[in-house]
Enzyme design. Structure first.
Site, short mmCIF file in Angstrom:
data_model
loop_
_atom_site.label_atom_id
_atom_site.label_comp_id
_atom_site.label_asym_id
_atom_site.label_seq_id
_atom_site.Cartn_x
_atom_site.Cartn_y
_atom_site.Cartn_z
CD1 TRP A 59 -2.95 1.51 0.82
CD2 TRP A 59 -1.35 2.45 2.08
NE1 TRP A 59 -3.37 2.77 1.16
CE2 TRP A 59 -2.41 3.37 1.93
CE3 TRP A 59 -0.25 2.82 2.84
CZ2 TRP A 59 -2.39 4.64 2.51
CZ3 TRP A 59 -0.21 4.08 3.41
CH2 TRP A 59 -1.27 4.96 3.25
CG HIS A 60 3.39 2.27 3.26
ND1 HIS A 60 2.85 1.20 3.94
CD2 HIS A 60 3.30 3.33 4.11
CE1 HIS A 60 2.46 1.59 5.15
NE2 HIS A 60 2.72 2.87 5.27
N GLY A 61 3.77 1.68 -1.36
CA GLY A 61 4.43 1.95 -2.63
C GLY A 61 4.53 0.71 -3.49
#
Length: 464
Positions: A319-321
């Protein structure tokens, strides 16, 4: 439009003028329009995107509610809401990071993949907010809202770009209270906002000056500069993101809206699992409720429980990257959580045992932060090598000579971490006199103007 810049100050002044001038019944509509302008300032081509996603979610909610057994419709609705996020954020990674290596492994030549898609600001936060609405309404945890309330719930500009990630019951009922700007709300709003301002400009942006050069050229980084960046990034990312959260919460308080706590002294955690219950709390709760719990019960077998935790944390990392570094970041944090779960050591230790756990947890997390910060695996490997002394300690004297200013940041950082719960600060501000709040706000602005670097950086979590 960053909260700590002059363009936002002008926007807020103009917006408040209109907000206060219109009748209470019009304020939600004004908030939606103003938030759309706030979002569009970054890229006007993407300005309609949040509104379109809100409209799609409204239709999906009606469609899911119309079925006697809506489980498959709900699953399909969640997938449909994820498609824009997957397209904008993960297309390049899927093509170059997964498909191309797979084809090469099969002896095939991958097609040319010169894909460059501009990531819409806050698309991950917007998507998760909408999924929370769809799921909670479908499961009757929250009532369905009119489209205007749904749009206000998503576009409310204090949380639009980087959270906190809200549930319907945390904001939608407050939108029906007129969004009144009152004198009583002004003092806590200003003080909480100013705390975030100091965190971001004075601490995070100055620490970035120590971190960025090392990650830009890890091959030339010495053990001393790498070790300094290793510790500095812990302060940078905390003060950057919690600073944004404080400013968002302060802005929301201005309109009589209370947003949930998103940080709770994370670096006092005694385990990795404890850390994720303290850091970006609204995201951790989202993954707990919408990924971990649906995967199976906490009473499952140890192996099943481990599988569910690792899947959840790996997805949280992605989700962060979109990249292998983020995937590994989530995977390592998931694996590091397992000892606590299997041994059921959820009760905090005291005394010297507590201190040892905190120190060990902190340093383990900082190692995983290298994966989080590095733009690719080669950079991460280079930083690990540099930390092990690959390039020696030759610049240690010069680094020590330039450390006095950075040492001044330590008391600011400790004070910021101590006031992590904005509710305490807001409660104190309500009882403080107006002159006291004005003096503290002026001091915060003076510190930001005098101690902040010449150029300010975008919030780290704007990339997500």
């Amino acid at each position: 439009m960053l909260f700590h810049t002059w363009p936002f100050a002008v926007f807020l002044a103009l917006y408040l003028t209109v907000h206060l001038a219109v009748p209470a019944g019009w304020r939600l509509g004004v908030m939606i329009v103003g938030s759309a302008v706030f979002y569009g300032y970054w890229n006007w081509a993407y300005a309609p995107l949040p509104l379109l996603l809100c409209g799609a979610t409204h239709l999906l909610t009606l469609w899911v509610a119309a079925a006697p057994d809506a489980r498959w419709r709900l699953r399909l609705g969640v997938v449909l809401l994820l498609l824009p996020l997957i397209f904008f954020k993960y297309t390049h990674f899927l093509l170059t990071g997964l498909l191309a290596p797979l084809l090469r492994g099969l002896g095939l030549t991958p097609p040319a993949t010169d894909v460059s898609i501009l990531l819409p600001l806050g698309i991950s936060f917007i998507t998760f907010t909408l999924i929370a609405y769809l799921v909670d309404v479908a499961r009757r945890r929250s009532p369905a809202a009119p489209l205007s309330r749904l749009a206000g719930y998503v576009l409310f500009f204090p949380h639009l770009i980087a959270g906190p990630i809200l549930r319907p019951h945390e904001l939608i009922p407050q939108l029906g209270q007129g969004l009144a700007v009152t004198a009583a709300a002004l003092r806590p709003a200003v003080l909480v906002f100013c705390l975030g301002l100091v965190k971001k400009v004075v601490i995070a942006d100055n620490l970035a000056l120590l971190v960025n050069p090392v990650y830009a050229d890890p091959a030339s980084a010495t053990a001393a500069s790498s070790l300094l960046a290793y510790y500095a990034f812990a302060g940078q990312i905390y003060c950057d993101f919690s600073g944004y959260t404080d400013m968002a919460i302060g802005l929301a308080l201005l309109f009589g809206v209370r947003l949930p706590v998103n940080f709770n002294h994370p670096y006092a955690a005694q385990s990795v699992g404890d850390f994720w219950r303290r850091w970006h709390i609204t995201l951790s709760h989202w993954f707990r409720d919408y990924v971990f719990f649906p995967l199976g019960s906490r009473r499952a077998s140890p192996l099943t429980l481990a599988r569910n935790i690792v899947i959840t944390m790996t997805l949280s990392g992605l989700w962060h990257g979109a990249g292998w570094t983020f995937l590994l970041f989530g995977l390592v944090n998931g694996l590091a959580t397992l000892p606590e779960i299997w041994t059921k050591r959820r009760h905090p230790a005291r005394g010297w045992r507590r201190a040892i756990r905190i120190v060990l947890t902190f340093h383990l997390l900082l190692l995983t932060f290298i994966l989080f910060r590095a733009p690719d695996l080669d950079t991460a490997v280079g930083l690990f090598r540099a930390l092990l002394g690959g390039n020696g300690w030759g610049d240690l004297p010069s680094l020590v000579a330039h450390m006095p200013f950075e040492c001044l940041l330590v008391p600011f950082y400790l004070a910021a971490h101590a006031w992590d719960d904005h509710r305490r600060l807001a409660g104190w501000a309500r009882g403080a006199g107006g002159p006291v709040v004005i003096a503290l706000a002026a001091l915060a602005v003076l510190l930001a103007a005098s101690l902040g670097p010449e150029t300010t950086a975008q919030f780290i979590y704007f990339d997500f």
